[in-house]
Write a protein that holds these residues in place. Structure first.
Motif, PDB file in Angstrom:
ATOM      1  N   ALA A  92      -1.210   8.612  19.493  1.00  0.00           N
ATOM      2  CA  ALA A  92      -0.861  10.027  19.611  1.00  0.00           C
ATOM      3  C   ALA A  92       0.636  10.194  19.834  1.00  0.00           C
ATOM      4  O   ALA A  92       1.256  11.110  19.273  1.00  0.00           O
ATOM      5  N   ARG A  93       1.206   9.305  20.637  1.00  0.00           N
ATOM      6  CA  ARG A  93       2.640   9.407  20.897  1.00  0.00           C
ATOM      7  C   ARG A  93       3.441   9.161  19.623  1.00  0.00           C
ATOM      8  O   ARG A  93       4.461   9.833  19.362  1.00  0.00           O
ATOM      9  N   ARG A  94       2.997   8.209  18.804  1.00  0.00           N
ATOM     10  CA  ARG A  94       3.703   7.951  17.545  1.00  0.00           C
ATOM     11  C   ARG A  94       3.624   9.169  16.620  1.00  0.00           C
ATOM     12  O   ARG A  94       4.605   9.519  15.953  1.00  0.00           O
ATOM     13  N   VAL A  95       2.442   9.807  16.581  1.00  0.00           N
ATOM     14  CA  VAL A  95       2.295  11.007  15.760  1.00  0.00           C
ATOM     15  C   VAL A  95       3.212  12.110  16.296  1.00  0.00           C
ATOM     16  O   VAL A  95       3.902  12.788  15.538  1.00  0.00           O
ATOM     17  N   PHE A  96       3.211  12.253  17.603  1.00  0.00           N
ATOM     18  CA  PHE A  96       4.051  13.279  18.227  1.00  0.00           C
ATOM     19  C   PHE A  96       5.528  13.055  17.923  1.00  0.00           C
ATOM     20  O   PHE A  96       6.241  13.983  17.539  1.00  0.00           O
ATOM     21  N   ASP A  97       5.983  11.824  18.068  1.00  0.00           N
ATOM     22  CA  ASP A  97       7.394  11.518  17.807  1.00  0.00           C
ATOM     23  C   ASP A  97       7.752  11.732  16.345  1.00  0.00           C
ATOM     24  O   ASP A  97       8.905  12.037  16.025  1.00  0.00           O
ATOM     25  N   GLY A 103       4.698  24.395  23.004  1.00  0.00           N
ATOM     26  CA  GLY A 103       3.304  24.152  23.340  1.00  0.00           C
ATOM     27  C   GLY A 103       2.881  22.714  23.115  1.00  0.00           C
ATOM     28  O   GLY A 103       2.112  22.146  23.907  1.00  0.00           O
ATOM     29  N   LEU A 104       3.377  22.093  22.029  1.00  0.00           N
ATOM     30  CA  LEU A 104       3.042  20.690  21.760  1.00  0.00           C
ATOM     31  C   LEU A 104       3.682  19.767  22.790  1.00  0.00           C
ATOM     32  O   LEU A 104       3.068  18.790  23.245  1.00  0.00           O
ATOM     33  N   TRP A 105       4.937  20.048  23.149  1.00  0.00           N
ATOM     34  CA  TRP A 105       5.582  19.259  24.209  1.00  0.00           C
ATOM     35  C   TRP A 105       4.774  19.356  25.504  1.00  0.00           C
ATOM     36  O   TRP A 105       4.510  18.350  26.180  1.00  0.00           O
ATOM     37  N   ASN A 106       4.371  20.582  25.839  1.00  0.00           N
ATOM     38  CA  ASN A 106       3.600  20.788  27.065  1.00  0.00           C
ATOM     39  C   ASN A 106       2.272  20.051  27.020  1.00  0.00           C
ATOM     40  O   ASN A 106       1.799  19.517  28.036  1.00  0.00           O
ATOM     41  N   LYS A 107       1.682  20.035  25.835  1.00  0.00           N
ATOM     42  CA  LYS A 107       0.388  19.346  25.694  1.00  0.00           C
ATOM     43  C   LYS A 107       0.540  17.850  25.942  1.00  0.00           C
ATOM     44  O   LYS A 107      -0.299  17.230  26.603  1.00  0.00           O
ATOM     45  N   MET A 108       1.602  17.270  25.427  1.00  0.00           N
ATOM     46  CA  MET A 108       1.823  15.839  25.649  1.00  0.00           C
ATOM     47  C   MET A 108       2.040  15.540  27.133  1.00  0.00           C
ATOM     48  O   MET A 108       1.504  14.558  27.668  1.00  0.00           O
ATOM     49  N   ILE A 109       2.790  16.388  27.804  1.00  0.00           N
ATOM     50  CA  ILE A 109       3.003  16.195  29.246  1.00  0.00           C
ATOM     51  C   ILE A 109       1.671  16.266  29.981  1.00  0.00           C
ATOM     52  O   ILE A 109       1.355  15.406  30.820  1.00  0.00           O
ATOM     53  N   SER A 111      -3.110  19.610  14.831  1.00  0.00           N
ATOM     54  CA  SER A 111      -4.475  19.099  14.650  1.00  0.00           C
ATOM     55  C   SER A 111      -4.496  17.574  14.673  1.00  0.00           C
ATOM     56  O   SER A 111      -5.391  16.961  15.276  1.00  0.00           O
ATOM     57  N   LEU A 112      -3.522  16.955  13.998  1.00  0.00           N
ATOM     58  CA  LEU A 112      -3.450  15.496  14.009  1.00  0.00           C
ATOM     59  C   LEU A 112      -3.202  14.963  15.416  1.00  0.00           C
ATOM     60  O   LEU A 112      -3.801  13.957  15.830  1.00  0.00           O
ATOM     61  N   LEU A 113      -2.348  15.646  16.160  1.00  0.00           N
ATOM     62  CA  LEU A 113      -2.077  15.212  17.533  1.00  0.00           C
ATOM     63  C   LEU A 113      -3.341  15.279  18.378  1.00  0.00           C
ATOM     64  O   LEU A 113      -3.658  14.341  19.117  1.00  0.00           O
ATOM     65  N   LEU A 172      -5.175  12.104  20.146  1.00  0.00           N
ATOM     66  CA  LEU A 172      -5.303  12.126  21.605  1.00  0.00           C
ATOM     67  C   LEU A 172      -6.711  11.746  22.042  1.00  0.00           C
ATOM     68  O   LEU A 172      -6.917  11.230  23.140  1.00  0.00           O
ATOM     69  N   GLU A 173      -7.683  11.990  21.178  1.00  0.00           N
ATOM     70  CA  GLU A 173      -9.066  11.596  21.476  1.00  0.00           C
ATOM     71  C   GLU A 173      -9.279  10.100  21.281  1.00  0.00           C
ATOM     72  O   GLU A 173     -10.259   9.547  21.788  1.00  0.00           O
TER      73      GLU A 173
END
Length: 526
Positions: free
Chosen positions: A161-166, A174-180, A148-150, A154-155
């Motif tokens: 978003a990348r910092r949150v993801f890392d 699924g989250l990796w795919n979403k970032m791609i 949800s935070l990602l 992203l919006e």
């Protein structure tokens, strides 16, 4: 009907899940009220949640504010979820603020809906406060909250978003795919590849997401390399590679790969068909369409559009009619895009009456369909009918565009309707807010010149906000010849030749020079 042997407390959740009508929900509510089960926070929250899922927020609000229900985090979560999905979104945030006042503490199910509400509101400040609260409460390791935070960041900003993801401790595939996918949509292929290369494991979606990024960015060689490396290629991968090769101009390679596909669906066929039509290979498109039918592949609207486009350009009325009666009349809906293709096919194949009949039978017509019909009538010399159709179009609740006016001005020009054409040209920007382009000025000048009003055409050329092109000089030249104005003929012809020569100098190929020499010899002969 067989009665259930489950206790009532266990039966009600099943009833709520299968409840699809509002009166059924009320019956279940009554059942709860007539039993001691109405005091159960779990059952009450399930009832409340189902009320929001059925879209009845006022009823859910009455349930939530009932004095029979003491404050409970399950009830607050159900109501926050309802507001996050159906709005008003700010009410979800208000309920969250009320929780400490009622002695309630949010849990891991509360935050995802709150973060979703913030994203829908565009409330970056509150969302970031929630992020801090998540970390403080120790929920930052919960996968659903991290997701949800990602989505929230992203919006706002890709770098945040990348910092949150890392920083996420647990990242699903699924989250990796979403970032791609997000990097691909953002156009940052290098970052997408960096994420892709850092994945501990990949599925077919991961490969397709990265592969589609290369295809979208027209990095054909990189797409080929990745395609060869893919451990498992599905039909999406094969179709995307066919599209990549076709878009790069390698139609032969695209067809070879298409023929090698282990399986094909209608999207694959449509991809190859559209590639042929977009590149002017209309005979190949029709041949492929006939093969598709021989292999019993059910067509869709996109198939019909490509095949009809090929028929229109080839003038193949026989196959065009066959497509109409054997495909569209046997199941495909005559939607605007298919109807427009039919109108264009019949018109270009010379059957304007069938084109008009098809147009009139269409239930849904967009402005593009009207444009095609108006232009078709004008092309077939039915300029008065084109004017009538234009008058009907103005009564429709459609936004007229520059193609609309190109068609009707063409009709006025070829029908000798000069005064009507001038009025339509003058109304473009004043009434319809369509700024005339150089093509519209070309129609107006051609219209004036055909009527022998050369001096008026010259004034238009002098006053228009565009530099005259070859079409405008050609129209003026034709008008000067009609009026036998030798001086103007020489001037217009000289300007037209200079435009052609300038175009040739800007091009890499020498074909334009042949055109210049041909026109110069032809004009000398005249």
């Amino acid at each position: 009907m067989q009665r259930s042997t489950l206790p009532l407390g266990q039966l009600i959740p099943h009833l709520l899940r299968s409840c699809v009508f509002f009166h059924q929900l009320k019956q279940i509510h009554g059942l709860l009220l007539t039993s001691s089960l109405s005091l159960s926070p779990t059952l009450s929250s399930l009832l409340l949640r189902r009320a929001t899922e059925l879209g009845s927020m006022p009823y859910a609000e009455r349930l939530f504010s009932s004095p029979l229900h003491p404050p409970h985090v399950l009830l607050h979560n159900a109501m926050i979820r309802g507001y996050a999905h159906h709005g008003p979104y700010e009410n979800a945030l208000h309920l969250f603020d009320e929780m400490p006042l009622r002695g309630l503490a949010p849990n891991s199910f509360t935050y995802p809906y709150l973060i979703s509400a913030c994203a829908r509101l565009g409330s970056s400040g509150f969302g970031k406060k929630l992020h801090c609260r998540v970390i403080k409460d120790g929920f930052d390791g919960v996968p659903v909250i991290g997701s949800s935070l990602l989505n929230f960041y992203l919006e706002l900003d890709m770098s945040d978003a990348r910092r949150v993801f890392d920083g996420l401790a647990l990242k699903s595939v699924g989250l990796w795919n979403k970032m791609i996918a997000e990097y691909v949509n953002f156009g940052d292929i290098n970052s997408a590849r960096e994420v892709f290369d850092g994945m501990p494991e990949r599925d077919v979606v991961s490969w397709n997401a990265m592969f589609s990024g290369y295809v979208k960015s027209k990095y054909v060689e990189e797409a080929k390399e990745l395609f060869q490396r893919m451990p498992k290629k599905d039909i999406v991968s094969w179709t995307a590679m066919v599209r990549a090769l076709a878009d790069s101009g390698d139609l032969r390679g695209a067809r070879k790969l298409f023929d090698e596909m282990p399986e094909r669906n209608v999207v694959s066929w449509n991809c190859m068909l559209a590639s042929y039509t977009q590149n002017g290979k209309f005979r190949q498109a029709l041949d492929l369409f006939l093969r598709m039918r021989s292999e019993k592949v059910a067509p869709d609207g996109y198939t019909a559009v490509s095949a009809l486009s090929a028929c229109a350009h080839l003038g193949d009325l026989k196959i065009g009619k066959w497509i109409h009666f054997n495909l569209i009349n046997s199941g495909l809906r005559l939607e605007a895009i298919i109807g427009t293709s039919l109108v264009e096919m019949y018109s270009k194949c010379g059957d304007i009456d069938r084109a008009l009949l098809t147009f009139l039978k269409m239930i849904t017509k967009d402005v593009f369909c009207w444009n095609v019909m108006i232009k078709a009538l004008a092309m077939h010399g039915k300029c008065a009918d084109a004017m009538k159709l234009f008058a009907l179009l103005k009564r429709e609740s459609l936004v007229l565009n520059d193609y609309t006016f190109m068609g009707i001005l063409f009709a006025c020009s070829h029908g000798g309707l000069v005064e009507e054409g001038k009025k339509i040209f003058d109304s473009m920007e004043r009434e319809f807010r369509v700024r005339p382009k150089i093509e519209h000025f070309g129609c107006l000048i051609d219209m004036l010149c055909r009527d022998g009003r050369v001096e008026e055409a010259k004034r238009v050329i002098k006053e228009m906000p565009y530099k005259p092109d070859i079409a405008i000089w050609g129209a003026l030249l034709g008008g000067c010849r009609v009026s036998n104005d030798v001086v103007s003929i020489n001037k217009a012809n000289g300007m037209r030749l200079r435009v052609l020569e300038r175009r040739w100098k800007m091009e890499k190929f020498g074909r334009a020079l042949d055109v210049v020499l041909f026109l110069r010899d032809a004009d000398a002969a005249l």
